[in-house]
Structure formats: C-alpha cells, structure tokens
Design an enzyme around this catalytic site. Structure first.
Site, PDB file in Angstrom:
ATOM      1  CE1 TYR A  24      25.850   6.822 -79.030  1.00 24.44           C
ATOM      2  CE2 TYR A  24      26.665   4.529 -79.753  1.00 24.44           C
ATOM      3  CZ  TYR A  24      26.814   5.599 -79.094  1.00 24.44           C
ATOM      4  OH  TYR A  24      28.349   6.146 -79.393  1.00 24.44           O
ATOM      5  CD  GLU A  34      27.763   1.098 -72.222  1.00 21.74           C
ATOM      6  OE1 GLU A  34      28.186   1.761 -71.704  1.00 21.74           O
ATOM      7  OE2 GLU A  34      26.217   1.310 -72.460  1.00 21.74           O
ATOM      8  CG  ASP A  82      28.935   8.234 -71.870  1.00 18.39           C
ATOM      9  OD1 ASP A  82      29.983   9.140 -72.368  1.00 18.39           O
ATOM     10  OD2 ASP A  82      28.340   7.950 -72.585  1.00 18.39           O
TER      11      ASP A  82
HETATM   12  C1  GLA Z   1      25.942   8.652 -75.542  1.00 20.83           C
HETATM   13  C2  GLA Z   1      27.709   7.086 -76.052  1.00 20.83           C
HETATM   14  C3  GLA Z   1      28.684   8.009 -76.201  1.00 20.83           C
HETATM   15  C4  GLA Z   1      28.815   8.567 -77.403  1.00 20.83           C
HETATM   16  C5  GLA Z   1      26.944   9.419 -76.609  1.00 20.83           C
HETATM   17  C6  GLA Z   1      26.917  10.982 -77.666  1.00 20.83           C
HETATM   18  O1  GLA Z   1      25.951   8.763 -74.626  1.00 20.83           O
HETATM   19  O2  GLA Z   1      27.116   6.260 -74.856  1.00 20.83           O
HETATM   20  O3  GLA Z   1      29.556   7.098 -76.384  1.00 20.83           O
HETATM   21  O4  GLA Z   1      28.645   8.151 -78.178  1.00 20.83           O
HETATM   22  O5  GLA Z   1      26.169   8.764 -76.745  1.00 20.83           O
HETATM   23  O6  GLA Z   1      27.531  11.517 -78.055  1.00 20.83           O
END
Ligand code: GLA
Length: 392
Positions: free
Chosen positions: A229, A167, A179
């Site tokens: 992000y 990813e 995740d």
């Molecule tokens: C997404 C990312 C995770 C984490 C969350 C926030 O889901 O994939 O790695 O950083 O955001 O907690």
C-alpha cells in the site's frame, strides 16, 4: 440499525471481564464499503463510500487511576491487555490494542489529555480481515468513547482525522482519509461523495429500487500488506512531483483526463506513469458515477464500477486472482449492474450491485466458480447502509 443482541453481549462481556456493570455505557461505530473512487484518497481525488450497519460494538467506563484495560470478544483465547497512560508507545505485544492506544496517543498530541484511564471491551461483527475497515471502525469507536467519557470538544470529522493520524503515525500504515471519514460521518441510506483535496462532501441518497449491495469476501488469508500500500502511495507522490514541474497542481486529483494525457510524459518511469493514470482516471470515474447516479442512470454507474475494477487490475495492480475471479464471474450474470474490488485490494472484498431476482444466481454461480478456481469458499453478504458512531 443497532443489533440488540450484540449490544447485550458486549455489556455482558464487560461485566464478565471486569466484574463491574455500574455506569458502563455501550457504543457502536460502523464498518464501510467504498462504491467507487479507489486509491484516490491520498491523491486529492474523490471517493464514494458508505457506512454499513455492521461494525464494532464497545462497552467502556472511566477508571479512577491511570490504567487502561482492553478486551476483545472476537478472539478465542483472548486476554485482557493492561497498560497505562504512562505507556503510550506501540509494541508487538500490544497486538490489536495498538489501535485504541494509538487513538489515545493522537488525542494527547492534539492537547486532549486524559485525566484518568478507562476499561473497554469490544465486539465486532465486521468479518475479520475483510477490508471493510474494521481498524478505522475501532479507531473511530475509541475516539467517540473518549469524547463521551472525557467531554473532549471534537467533531465527528475530527474523530476521522485523529483516527487517520494515529493509523499513519502510530500504526505505520500511510492510509488516506476515506475509511475513517466514512465511519465517522456515515448516514443511513446515503453514500458520501467526498473530495479528499479539501474534505468538502455531500451525502447522496442510494435508492436501489429492485437491487441490493452485495459484498463478496475472498477470505484470502494474506491481505493488503502495509508495504505494498505504502509503495503505491510513494509512486503516486513521485509522479506528482514530476508533474508539478510542468503543471500547477496540488494533487493528481486536480488533473482532467485531457490534462493527464497532455502532461504524462513528464513522468519518467513507465510503471509510475501507469499508476498515476489510474489515480487520475479513477477520480474522473468517481465524479461521473455520482452524476450518473443523481440522474437515475444506475446502469452507467455499474459500467463505471466495472471499469474501476479493470483499472485496479491492469494499471494499479492491486487485485490478484481472488478478487479478479469474483468480479469477472459476477460480470457474466445478467442481473449484475456492476461489480468491483473495494478498499485497499490484494484480498478483502468485492462490492456488487445486483438485481433482487439475480441474487441467488449470483451467490451460486460466483461462489461455485470461485471455489473451483481458488480452492476455498467465498462468503456473501447483503448489506445495508447505516449511520455513524453512536451511544447505544
Ligand atoms: C485502504 C485505505 C484507504 C484507501 C483505500 C483505497 O482502505 O485505508 O485510505 O486508500 O485503501 O482506496
């Protein structure tokens, strides 16, 4: 809990798509929801996610040549994507298949070379774009299938790391490990208390006597963009560099609240300081929440969930009116123990712990207020905590 209808459908989907059913195997990988510890996983902090019983079903079979074919039953007008082991570069034309292709690529980077290609069909029941980790689910599913088909010697934790690597480096989202870890390591009825600094973890049983985990989906069309992000992640990294000039730490997760308050002036920019504050405070909230849960104090756990949302709204700035409306309306209902956004933010879902007798009222009142304010409906799901990937 495997949905036999989904399993049957994905196997039939394989036969219909490729005209073959001999030796085809079915697989499953879950989605995840995070209970607390948000935007801490790329800061060496703690997270507390659990795998769900909804996820991605897959059917796959090895081929004799080097072709790879992918088909998703989730889209109308779906088509078969055909590629080969000689073409492992990401492209817009490859659409969603950049995820499984990225995992094949990441295996090869680790020295695990596929001797032949494979055919694969997927069929998921994680609501689309809901922030319940459909991409991590697909990555771990693909890794699990590759391990099973080619006999690669990798652990489930490796599958999580390979998924994250693909990813980050193939699909361009600089996500943390939460995740993929939650999907690969999920355990029925347990959440995973993971220290992302060193990947040490423990399972914590979730016994919600008289209450349930309810997910509310904003159905917001534009969700977290990778750029927002990645921008939050850069702010935290820059703040860490500034702090490292005055205190010996490896990540923001190493700081207690007192230490942060003592050293925070080393962060030159106001906005960056406030982003770092969230990462530090949220990590401490996650640690306290798990202690409260172990001590049987669900109410304190709920208060910390609410505080987590406030920090993500006011300091980290990743919520937006849709998530705020769902959480704030939930807080008004007496039987709601805690409610907060879950996952990356900007859209996606909230997670709430709701007493059984308040669930109907929760759905009705939060749903009506959401529709009135936002103009379209939210969707509610009562979820259960499931296990990691499996041959089914
Ligand atoms: C997404 C990312 C995770 C984490 C969350 C926030 O889901 O994939 O790695 O950083 O955001 O907690």
């Amino acid at each position: 809990m495997i949905d036999q209808e989904m399993k049957k459908a994905v196997l039939e989907g394989f036969e219909k798509t490729y005209g073959d059913k001999e030796g085809v195997k079915a697989y499953f990988a879950p989605g995840r929801v995070n209970l607390i510890g948000e935007h801490t996983d790329y800061n060496g902090g703690h997270v507390f996610p659990c795998a769900l019983t909804i996820g991605t079903y897959g059917a796959a079979k090895k081929r004799d040549d080097n072709k790879m074919r992918f088909y998703s039953m989730n889209f109308t007008n779906s088509k078969v994507y055909e590629t080969s082991l000689d073409d492992l570069t990401p492209s817009d034309a490859a659409g969603w298949t950049n995820y499984p292709k990225g995992v094949v690529w990441a295996f090869e980077k680790r020295g695990f070379k596929l001797e032949t290609g494979f055919d694969m069909v997927i069929y998921g029941n994680i609501p689309n774009g809901s922030g319940l980790s459909s991409s991590a689910s697909l990555e771990v599913l693909t890794g699990f299938i590759l391990r099973d088909l080619y006999g690669f010697d990798v652990t489930n934790q490796d599958l999580a790391l390979i998924g994250q690597y693909s990813e980050n480096n193939y699909n361009g989202c600089n996500c943390g490990i939460m995740d993929q870890f939650a999907v690969a390591m999920g355990k029925e009825d347990n959440a995973i208390f993971l220290d992302t600094a060193d990947l040490s973890f423990e399972y914590a049983p979730i016994k919600l006597d008289g209450a349930k985990i309810v997910i509310a989906n904003t159905n917001k069309k534009h969700k977290l963009t990778d750029s927002q992000y990645n921008a939050r992640r850069s702010s935290c990294e820059k703040a860490l560099e500034e702090l490292q000039k005055v205190v010996d730490i490896k990540g923001l997760g190493d700081l207690s609240i007192e230490q942060f308050e003592q050293y925070k002036d080393a962060i030159a920019d106001d906005d960056r300081r406030i982003k770092a504050k969230h990462a530090v405070y949220e990590n401490q909230r996650a640690i306290e929440a798990v202690s409260a849960l172990k001590a049987g104090d669900l109410n304190r756990f709920g208060e910390l969930m609410n505080a987590s949302h406030v920090s993500l709204r006011d300091d980290y700035d990743v919520t937006g009116i849709e998530l705020d409306t769902l959480a704030e309306e939930a807080w008004k209902i007496p039987g709601v123990i805690g409610s907060r956004m879950t996952g990356g933010g900007f859209g996606g879902c909230t997670v709430s712990i709701v007493k059984d007798e308040a669930i109907d009222e929760f759905k009705e009142k939060v749903g009506a207020a959401y529709l009135k304010k936002i103009g379209y409906e939210a969707t509610f799901y009562i979820v259960e905590i499931g296990s990691g990937p499996a041959v089914i």
